[in-house]
Scaffold this motif. Structure first.
Motif, short mmCIF file in Angstrom:
data_model
loop_
_atom_site.label_atom_id
_atom_site.label_comp_id
_atom_site.label_asym_id
_atom_site.label_seq_id
_atom_site.Cartn_x
_atom_site.Cartn_y
_atom_site.Cartn_z
N THR A 126 0.81 -1.22 0.00
CA THR A 126 0.00 0.00 0.00
C THR A 126 0.84 1.26 0.00
N HIS A 166 2.88 3.83 -6.45
CA HIS A 166 2.03 3.76 -5.26
C HIS A 166 2.80 4.17 -4.00
N ASP A 207 -4.78 9.74 -9.72
CA ASP A 207 -4.12 9.80 -8.41
C ASP A 207 -3.59 11.20 -8.13
N TRP A 210 -6.49 13.55 -7.30
CA TRP A 210 -7.11 13.28 -5.99
C TRP A 210 -6.20 13.75 -4.87
N SER A 232 -7.38 5.53 2.76
CA SER A 232 -7.21 5.91 1.35
C SER A 232 -6.23 4.97 0.65
N ARG A 236 -7.16 2.37 -2.43
CA ARG A 236 -6.46 2.35 -3.72
C ARG A 236 -5.96 0.95 -4.04
N SER A 241 -8.22 2.80 -7.06
CA SER A 241 -8.50 4.23 -7.13
C SER A 241 -8.63 4.80 -5.72
N PHE A 242 -8.22 6.06 -5.57
CA PHE A 242 -8.42 6.75 -4.29
C PHE A 242 -9.87 7.19 -4.11
#
Length: 252
Positions: A126, A166, A207, A210, A232, A236, A241-242
């Motif tokens: 993440t 990411h 991304d 956002w 969040s 994702r 997706s956020f």
């Protein structure tokens, strides 16, 4: 706010630049087949030092005042101050992304610099970050040595080139949480670097938009909490997706 020229070049994938197929020192270095200059170390030797008494991981003076290593650990499509290093070539980036050993070494390099900045990677999948032991002194150094802001920009660009964007999001939103909820890392100079450079080191447009909007909300007083940060990143990872899923209308 207009984007800096280097960010525009980054977002365009350096449109117009050619690929020097004869230049492969970054690939060879990350394959552990070439020593960096001027330190004359293989990347395995740099990383091995993390686990010994004399390792670089806690040698913060080395990481602060040695300006030769950063271009080797985080190569990008731009030249830097170490003329013995080489700008990343497109064919190198492709080969490096496909080599799992290289990606593990990039991950280790990222962990090294996170520790230097007072942070630690908690979840690679993440990009979740937490505070490291002794973070207060490391935060203080980050605020007092603004040349590190340029290094962060390079790190984020490199992670993007390596297919690890990411992690950029995890870093940006971590810093935003520290600023918003805890009033840490919150000087005007660092915020300027974050808002103009760091937050734009994402080629994924959704991304980037956002995160930019989330930063703007925080700058206007909305608290970006640790709970929001973790949620969040998890969203994702799970949904790609956020953006929060929209509830279907009752009449639908």
């Amino acid at each position: 706010m207009s984007l800096p020229r280097d960010i525009r070049a980054f977002l365009s994938h350096y449109h117009g630049q050619t690929d020097d197929r004869q230049a492969s020192v970054n690939l060879l270095f990350y394959q552990n087949r070439l020593r960096c200059k001027p330190d004359d170390l293989l990347i395995s030797e740099i990383h091995q030092r993390y686990a010994t008494v004399i390792h670089w991981r806690k040698d913060y003076n080395q990481l602060e005042y040695n300006h030769g290593y950063i271009q080797w650990l985080f190569p990008i499509r731009e030249n830097g101050m170490n003329f013995e290093a080489q700008a990343l070539q497109p064919h190198e980036a492709v080969a490096m992304k496909e080599d799992s050993d290289v990606i593990e070494r990039v991950k280790a390099s990222y962990g090294l610099l996170l520790d230097f900045y007072g942070m630690c990677l908690l979840n690679f999948e993440t990009g979740l970050i937490g505070r490291s032991e002794g973070y207060k002194a490391r935060y203080r150094n980050l605020l007092q040595a603004p040349h590190n802001n340029l290094r962060v920009t390079r790190i984020l660009k490199c992670l993007s080139e390596m297919g690890l964007e990411h992690l950029n999001a995890g870093f940006l939103l971590y810093v935003l949480n520290e600023q918003s909820e805890h009033k840490q890392l919150n000087t005007s100079l660092l915020r300027d670097s974050m808002d103009r450079w760091w937050a734009n080191c994402l080629r994924n447009e959704a991304d980037r938009e956002w995160i930019g909007l989330t930063i703007k909300k925080a700058r206007n007083g909305e608290i970006f909490s640790r709970e929001k940060y973790e949620a969040s990143l998890q969203r994702r990872k799970e949904l790609g997706s956020f953006a929060e899923p929209q509830l279907e209308s009752i009449d639908a």
